[in-house]
Design a protein around this motif. Sequence first.
Motif, PDB file in Angstrom:
ATOM      1  N   GLU A 274      58.688  32.508  25.824  1.00 48.21           N
ATOM      2  CA  GLU A 274      57.023  32.659  26.722  1.00 48.21           C
ATOM      3  C   GLU A 274      57.715  35.007  26.568  1.00 48.21           C
ATOM      4  OE1 GLU A 274      59.363  30.207  26.362  1.00 48.21           O
ATOM      5  OE2 GLU A 274      56.826  28.970  26.756  1.00 48.21           O
TER       6      GLU A 274
ATOM      7  N   GLN B 262      56.126  36.309  23.763  1.00 48.34           N
ATOM      8  CA  GLN B 262      55.308  36.311  24.452  1.00 48.34           C
ATOM      9  C   GLN B 262      54.649  37.431  25.140  1.00 48.34           C
ATOM     10  OE1 GLN B 262      52.580  33.760  22.624  1.00 48.34           O
ATOM     11  NE2 GLN B 262      51.554  36.053  22.648  1.00 48.34           N
TER      12      GLN B 262
ATOM     13  N   SER C 198      53.255  29.917  18.579  1.00 46.95           N
ATOM     14  CA  SER C 198      51.691  29.815  20.137  1.00 46.95           C
ATOM     15  C   SER C 198      50.634  31.182  19.222  1.00 46.95           C
ATOM     16  CB  SER C 198      52.622  30.929  21.582  1.00 46.95           C
ATOM     17  OG  SER C 198      53.385  32.094  20.540  1.00 46.95           O
ATOM     18  N   GLN C 199      50.326  31.758  20.313  1.00 45.96           N
ATOM     19  CA  GLN C 199      48.371  32.670  19.882  1.00 45.96           C
ATOM     20  C   GLN C 199      48.936  33.621  18.991  1.00 45.96           C
ATOM     21  OE1 GLN C 199      45.895  32.844  22.672  1.00 45.96           O
ATOM     22  NE2 GLN C 199      44.434  34.306  20.419  1.00 45.96           N
TER      23      GLN C 199
END
Length: 319
Positions: free
Chosen positions: A58, A61, A85-86
């Motif tokens: 996180e 990101q 993740s994305q």
Amino acid sequence: MTETNVVREVSLPFVSELNEMAPRDFISFFLKNKNEIDSKLISCGAVKFSGVCIESLEDFQLIVDSISSKFLSYVDGNSPRTKLSQNVYTSTEFDQTQRITMHNEFSYSSRWPNKLFFSCIKPADTGGETLLVDSREVLIKMDKSIVAEIEKRGIMYIRNLHGGMGIGIGPSWQETFETNDKNDVESYCRACNMDFEWTNGGNLKLRQRRRGIIEHRISGEKVWFNQIDQFHPYHLEEEIYETMKSVYYSSDDFPTYVTFGDGRIISENIVAEITNTINELTIAPIWKENELLLVDNELVGHGRNPFTGVRRVLVAMSE
Ligand SMILES: [Fe+2]
């Protein structure tokens, strides 16, 4: 192409030492100093920020989303990795006992990221350095006859992707293109100017012709920008390479192969010369926690040393 006065600096990467900066503070610092960081990136090829508190996916990101944009996916990538993740992937999950040869990301493709972001959440017990090499230096030091041949003929990258079902070496076409739909694959190949052919057993043969030496998008400097030594199986262990030669009908059917753009063979001697030149210039900065490495993908090639223990490196790629 913009003309800039680029002052070359020898140090790779340029290191910016920060003092235990929280992700949001780092984002403010980065945006405030963006012009200076961009110019350091173009002169040095890579900038490492130490002392940035990146403890989780996180955190990473948040940082990359805030300091960059237009992220690229790893569709059509040639190395195993997991999408976390994305925009964030693990760095390659390729066998940790093996060295990953030097390459510029997606230099075999018609679309490549300009910037790469790396952070090591968990350094390996031993080894596991993300290797770096200045692609301008590689071009300067490379044998002039090899450079002339590439500039004259270009490079043809060949891949043979198996169709899953638990057989075949390397990634399947489904894994590579993150789809089970052949129509999606064909659309992607057409968009990327890639020749494709569905072959026996549901396999996919891909051919991509690329220049191999390009001009940097901003400075205009010529750079070595290819993956000859990574696509040619000469870099594999001798026993594996010899087995491949006996198993496959033709080198054209190897999982990956590379020739000059007009189909002329790139000899093993040339591959060896390329590999040796690159390796002589390669550096291996040791990973520590709380670091963010920003790499200009056109200026700097990267690889990975073998390692022991658990290593967790996060990667994002942007235009
Ligand atoms: Fe890579």
